[in-house]
Design a protein around this motif. Structure first.
Motif, mmCIF file in Angstrom:
data_model
loop_
_atom_site.group_PDB
_atom_site.id
_atom_site.type_symbol
_atom_site.label_atom_id
_atom_site.label_comp_id
_atom_site.label_asym_id
_atom_site.label_seq_id
_atom_site.Cartn_x
_atom_site.Cartn_y
_atom_site.Cartn_z
ATOM 1 N N ASP A 23 50.800 4.296 71.279
ATOM 2 C CA ASP A 23 51.505 5.696 71.850
ATOM 3 C C ASP A 23 51.114 6.861 71.278
ATOM 4 O O ASP A 23 51.033 7.965 71.777
ATOM 5 C CB ASP A 23 52.981 5.422 71.917
ATOM 6 C CG ASP A 23 53.665 4.400 72.661
ATOM 7 O OD1 ASP A 23 52.711 4.057 73.451
ATOM 8 O OD2 ASP A 23 54.489 3.996 72.526
ATOM 9 N N GLN A 24 50.802 6.836 69.741
ATOM 10 C CA GLN A 24 50.390 7.929 69.074
ATOM 11 C C GLN A 24 48.888 7.663 68.642
ATOM 12 O O GLN A 24 48.422 8.475 67.909
ATOM 13 C CB GLN A 24 51.303 7.832 67.752
ATOM 14 C CG GLN A 24 52.851 7.844 68.097
ATOM 15 C CD GLN A 24 53.086 9.296 68.903
ATOM 16 O OE1 GLN A 24 52.669 10.228 68.796
ATOM 17 N NE2 GLN A 24 54.129 8.890 69.771
ATOM 18 N N MET A 25 48.081 7.302 69.364
ATOM 19 C CA MET A 25 46.735 6.861 69.189
ATOM 20 C C MET A 25 46.122 6.093 68.178
ATOM 21 O O MET A 25 45.313 6.110 67.756
ATOM 22 C CB MET A 25 46.012 8.065 69.400
ATOM 23 C CG MET A 25 46.195 9.060 70.762
ATOM 24 S SD MET A 25 45.862 8.032 72.078
ATOM 25 C CE MET A 25 44.324 7.864 71.969
ATOM 26 N N GLU A 26 47.138 5.599 67.517
ATOM 27 C CA GLU A 26 46.951 4.632 66.232
ATOM 28 C C GLU A 26 46.419 3.358 67.073
ATOM 29 O O GLU A 26 46.732 2.616 67.745
ATOM 30 C CB GLU A 26 48.371 4.304 65.501
ATOM 31 C CG GLU A 26 49.452 3.554 66.124
ATOM 32 C CD GLU A 26 50.002 4.023 67.226
ATOM 33 O OE1 GLU A 26 51.150 3.298 67.745
ATOM 34 O OE2 GLU A 26 49.907 5.062 67.689
ATOM 35 N N PRO A 27 45.776 2.681 65.955
ATOM 36 C CA PRO A 27 45.106 1.424 66.382
ATOM 37 C C PRO A 27 46.158 0.131 66.465
ATOM 38 O O PRO A 27 47.088 0.104 65.524
ATOM 39 C CB PRO A 27 43.985 0.860 65.433
ATOM 40 C CG PRO A 27 44.282 1.705 64.130
ATOM 41 C CD PRO A 27 45.043 2.877 64.626
ATOM 42 N N VAL A 28 46.125 -0.533 67.418
ATOM 43 C CA VAL A 28 47.176 -1.571 67.732
ATOM 44 C C VAL A 28 46.341 -2.584 68.536
ATOM 45 O O VAL A 28 45.242 -2.576 68.795
ATOM 46 C CB VAL A 28 48.241 -1.306 68.740
ATOM 47 C CG1 VAL A 28 49.063 -0.174 68.033
ATOM 48 C CG2 VAL A 28 47.604 -0.702 69.979
ATOM 49 N N ILE A 29 46.880 -3.946 68.416
ATOM 50 C CA ILE A 29 46.429 -5.143 69.138
ATOM 51 C C ILE A 29 47.537 -5.539 69.923
ATOM 52 O O ILE A 29 48.548 -5.879 69.735
ATOM 53 C CB ILE A 29 45.980 -6.092 67.992
ATOM 54 C CG1 ILE A 29 44.806 -5.666 67.053
ATOM 55 C CG2 ILE A 29 45.726 -7.349 68.537
ATOM 56 C CD1 ILE A 29 44.656 -6.347 65.897
ATOM 57 N N THR A 30 46.792 -6.226 70.989
ATOM 58 C CA THR A 30 47.780 -6.674 72.102
ATOM 59 C C THR A 30 47.011 -8.110 72.335
ATOM 60 O O THR A 30 45.691 -7.954 72.717
ATOM 61 C CB THR A 30 47.845 -5.815 73.317
ATOM 62 O OG1 THR A 30 48.439 -4.687 72.943
ATOM 63 C CG2 THR A 30 48.471 -6.382 74.508
ATOM 64 N N ILE A 31 47.667 -9.169 72.527
ATOM 65 C CA ILE A 31 47.069 -10.528 72.994
ATOM 66 C C ILE A 31 48.020 -10.688 74.248
ATOM 67 O O ILE A 31 49.019 -10.708 74.465
ATOM 68 C CB ILE A 31 47.496 -11.347 72.015
ATOM 69 C CG1 ILE A 31 46.894 -11.113 70.585
ATOM 70 C CG2 ILE A 31 47.067 -12.781 72.366
ATOM 71 C CD1 ILE A 31 47.215 -12.097 69.554
ATOM 72 N N MET A 32 46.918 -11.045 75.486
ATOM 73 C CA MET A 32 47.685 -11.270 76.595
ATOM 74 C C MET A 32 46.634 -12.233 77.522
ATOM 75 O O MET A 32 45.720 -12.692 76.917
ATOM 76 C CB MET A 32 47.304 -9.806 77.440
ATOM 77 C CG MET A 32 46.007 -9.297 77.615
ATOM 78 S SD MET A 32 45.905 -7.783 78.434
ATOM 79 C CE MET A 32 46.394 -6.603 77.160
ATOM 80 N N ARG A 33 47.297 -12.609 78.554
ATOM 81 C CA ARG A 33 46.557 -13.557 79.418
ATOM 82 C C ARG A 33 45.322 -12.391 79.976
ATOM 83 O O ARG A 33 45.446 -11.303 80.112
ATOM 84 C CB ARG A 33 47.438 -14.118 80.676
ATOM 85 C CG ARG A 33 48.574 -14.795 80.015
ATOM 86 C CD ARG A 33 49.153 -15.438 81.390
ATOM 87 N NE ARG A 33 50.012 -16.651 80.993
ATOM 88 C CZ ARG A 33 49.494 -17.901 80.833
ATOM 89 N NH1 ARG A 33 48.328 -18.005 80.869
ATOM 90 N NH2 ARG A 33 50.599 -18.722 80.310
ATOM 91 N N THR A 34 44.302 -13.313 80.481
ATOM 92 C CA THR A 34 43.301 -12.606 80.909
ATOM 93 C C THR A 34 43.400 -11.698 82.311
ATOM 94 O O THR A 34 42.488 -10.935 82.390
ATOM 95 C CB THR A 34 42.070 -13.695 81.226
ATOM 96 O OG1 THR A 34 42.476 -14.556 82.041
ATOM 97 C CG2 THR A 34 41.483 -14.247 79.854
ATOM 98 N N ASN A 35 44.441 -11.916 83.109
ATOM 99 C CA ASN A 35 44.642 -11.280 84.286
ATOM 100 C C ASN A 35 45.604 -10.263 84.039
ATOM 101 O O ASN A 35 46.008 -9.473 84.894
ATOM 102 C CB ASN A 35 45.193 -12.283 85.491
ATOM 103 C CG ASN A 35 46.315 -13.045 84.894
ATOM 104 O OD1 ASN A 35 47.130 -12.980 83.863
ATOM 105 N ND2 ASN A 35 46.991 -13.464 86.088
ATOM 106 N N GLU A 36 46.097 -10.050 82.794
ATOM 107 C CA GLU A 36 47.041 -8.891 82.374
ATOM 108 C C GLU A 36 46.253 -7.694 81.990
ATOM 109 O O GLU A 36 45.205 -7.678 81.367
ATOM 110 C CB GLU A 36 47.928 -9.277 81.450
ATOM 111 C CG GLU A 36 49.020 -10.477 81.857
ATOM 112 C CD GLU A 36 50.014 -10.975 80.662
ATOM 113 O OE1 GLU A 36 51.149 -10.698 81.015
ATOM 114 O OE2 GLU A 36 49.545 -11.308 79.645
ATOM 115 N N ASP A 37 46.950 -6.571 82.240
ATOM 116 C CA ASP A 37 46.296 -5.256 81.624
ATOM 117 C C ASP A 37 47.394 -4.540 80.848
ATOM 118 O O ASP A 37 48.404 -4.375 81.489
ATOM 119 C CB ASP A 37 45.713 -4.436 82.623
ATOM 120 C CG ASP A 37 43.982 -4.830 82.928
ATOM 121 O OD1 ASP A 37 43.627 -5.378 81.918
ATOM 122 O OD2 ASP A 37 43.696 -4.629 84.129
#
Length: 149
Positions: free
Chosen positions: A135-149
């Motif tokens: 949200d503040q342009m900081e680096p983050v990681i998201t792990i998701m299913r391949t059909n999620e965005d």
């Protein structure tokens, strides 16, 4: 359009607060439970905020005593989280220096709906690890299913 008019047009924002009908931030998704923060379990693998989507949490990570009783499989949430995080870490590390922000990987997990006595082993699930701005342009990681965005 004169050069002066063009310069003024570029200085004006494309959208103002009055133009935004709705925004849904990463913080909103965390508060709503659509994202689950697993940063505390990264153990140095990732040093930035790391989350999984609700879908990944429910299918690949969450494990209750009832799941153990129903399936006869001695697993736990923490161990399953480690498996997902470790595979995401290896995938991100292997492609270090790449411009790809999204990288796909496989995890094998026992389905939570598995019944005791069924001869079903671990099943493969394809996931994606996305490295991007928060949200503040900081680096983050998201792990998701391949059909999620």
């Amino acid at each position: 359009m004169t050069d002066n008019t063009q310069a003024q047009a570029h200085d004006e924002p494309l959208f103002t607060d009055d133009d935004i009908i709705h925004s849904y931030t990463r913080a909103d998704a965390l508060a709503d439970g659509n994202l689950v923060d697993v940063s505390q379990w990264c153990g140095g693998m990732f040093t930035v905020q790391t989350v999984v989507t609700r879908s990944v949490w429910e299918d690949c990570i969450e494990w209750s005593k009832e799941d153990t009783e129903r399936t006869g499989m001695g697993q736990d949430t923490r161990g399953r989280a480690h498996d997902v995080l470790w595979m995401a870490y290896l995938t991100a590390r292997a492609k270090r220096g790449s411009s790809d922000r999204r990288r796909e990987f496989d995890v094998y997990r026992i389905p939570r709906n598995h019944k005791k006595g069924q001869r079903i082993g671990a099943q493969r699930v394809r996931l994606a690890v996305v490295i991007g701005p928060g949200d503040q342009m900081e680096p983050v990681i998201t792990i998701m299913r391949t059909n999620e965005d």
